[in-house]
Design a protein around this motif. Structure first.
Motif, short mmCIF file in Angstrom:
data_model
loop_
_atom_site.label_atom_id
_atom_site.label_comp_id
_atom_site.label_asym_id
_atom_site.label_seq_id
_atom_site.Cartn_x
_atom_site.Cartn_y
_atom_site.Cartn_z
N LYS B 73 0.86 -1.19 0.00
CA LYS B 73 0.00 0.00 0.00
C LYS B 73 0.89 1.23 0.00
O LYS B 73 1.95 1.22 0.63
CB LYS B 73 -0.91 0.04 1.24
CG LYS B 73 -1.94 -1.07 1.30
CD LYS B 73 -2.79 -0.94 2.56
CE LYS B 73 -3.73 -2.13 2.70
NZ LYS B 73 -4.48 -2.13 3.97
N ASP B 74 0.43 2.28 -0.64
CA ASP B 74 1.23 3.50 -0.76
C ASP B 74 0.28 4.69 -0.87
O ASP B 74 -0.57 4.72 -1.78
CB ASP B 74 2.12 3.40 -2.02
CG ASP B 74 3.15 4.51 -2.11
OD1 ASP B 74 3.05 5.50 -1.36
OD2 ASP B 74 4.06 4.39 -2.94
N ASP B 75 0.39 5.63 0.04
CA ASP B 75 -0.51 6.79 0.01
C ASP B 75 0.19 7.96 0.71
O ASP B 75 1.28 7.80 1.25
CB ASP B 75 -1.84 6.45 0.70
CG ASP B 75 -2.99 7.29 0.19
OD1 ASP B 75 -2.75 8.30 -0.51
OD2 ASP B 75 -4.13 6.95 0.51
N LEU B 133 3.02 0.55 3.21
CA LEU B 133 3.04 -0.76 3.85
C LEU B 133 3.87 -1.70 2.97
O LEU B 133 3.56 -1.88 1.79
CB LEU B 133 1.63 -1.31 4.02
CG LEU B 133 1.55 -2.65 4.75
CD1 LEU B 133 1.99 -2.50 6.22
CD2 LEU B 133 0.15 -3.23 4.70
#
Lengths: 99, 146
Positions: B73-75, B133
């Motif tokens: 995950k990447d934000d 993540l």
């Protein structure tokens, strides 16, 4: 005036959106005074915080938000370059503003 | 730094959450009471910490390329710190931000914007925060690359 969003609320939301902390063994590297540990302290199975700064760790040990029913997280002074733990000791490691 | 990531990989069974500011400079604004924003400038590195940020990104990219982790995950989100006066903002950066400074040009624009914006204006800093993540991969190659 448009209100400014509370950054810690946003950060907390990201933590819970990215990870299910329930029952997990968590290491937080760069834990400081435990600010971000407070986001998941009641969900994780057990928690170890590590930081270079002794004064921050003293503050963390006294932080009421970090009290758990079965005690408090363990806080250790140290560096990410040499972690005093066995292989795969933690389900999750958090690099908290520390990389 | 790569060594710290190797250590992180070693002690972790499944996931790593990496949260830290983007290497881009935090931005300084004034918001008037109607919600209009005036851009005043960027904070500047006051030492070689900018280099540290770049090295962190490079180190993480390297261990990902070597198969130790994959990004699951990447934000990102924006972190706002607001202040009632220009002086408060400058003092806070000086006292607590350590690796950043408000240069003279930005400070002057900030003071002018606060004055022009009138009562109820707020000075603020907007800083981008990245959250990723990483899933641990059990790739033995990493033991041989150090």
């Amino acid at each position: 005036m448009l209100p400014f969003p509370d950054p810690e609320e946003i950060e907390r939301e990201f933590f819970s959106r990215f990870v299910d902390f329930r029952g997990k063994r968590v290491l937080e590297i760069g834990c400081g005074d435990g600010r971000t540990i407070s986001y998941y302290v009641n969900e994780a199975k057990w928690i170890v915080g590590i930081d270079n700064d002794r004064d921050e760790l003293i503050a963390a040990r006294k932080e009421p938000r970090l009290l758990k029913e079965d005690g408090v997280p363990n806080f250790i002074q140290g560096s990410a370059a040499s972690l005093p733990f066995a292989d795969s000791s933690f389900d999750l490691t958090i690099l908290s503003w520390s990389l | 730094m790569v060594h710290a990531l190797h250590e992180t990989w070693r002690v972790t069974r499944s996931e790593v959450l990496d949260i830290r500011p983007l290497s881009l400079s935090p931005l300084v604004f004034v918001r008037d009471r109607n919600g209009g924003d005036t851009f005043c400038g960027e904070l500047k590195w006051c030492d070689d910490s900018g280099q540290h940020h770049i090295q962190s990104d490079t180190a993480l990219a390297r261990v990902i390329a070597n198969g130790k982790f994959v990004i699951a995950k990447d934000d990102r989100f924006d972190w706002f710190d607001s202040f009632d006066t220009a002086d408060e903002l400058v003092e806070q950066v000086h006292d607590d931000w350590l690796t950043w400074t408000v240069d003279e040009d930005t400070a002057l624009k900030l003071m002018r914007a606060m004055k022009d914006s009138g009562r109820g204006a707020k000075a603020f800093i907007k800083q981008g925060i990245r959250v990723r993540l990483l899933k641990k991969m059990n790739n033995e190659r990493m033991n041989n690359e150090q």
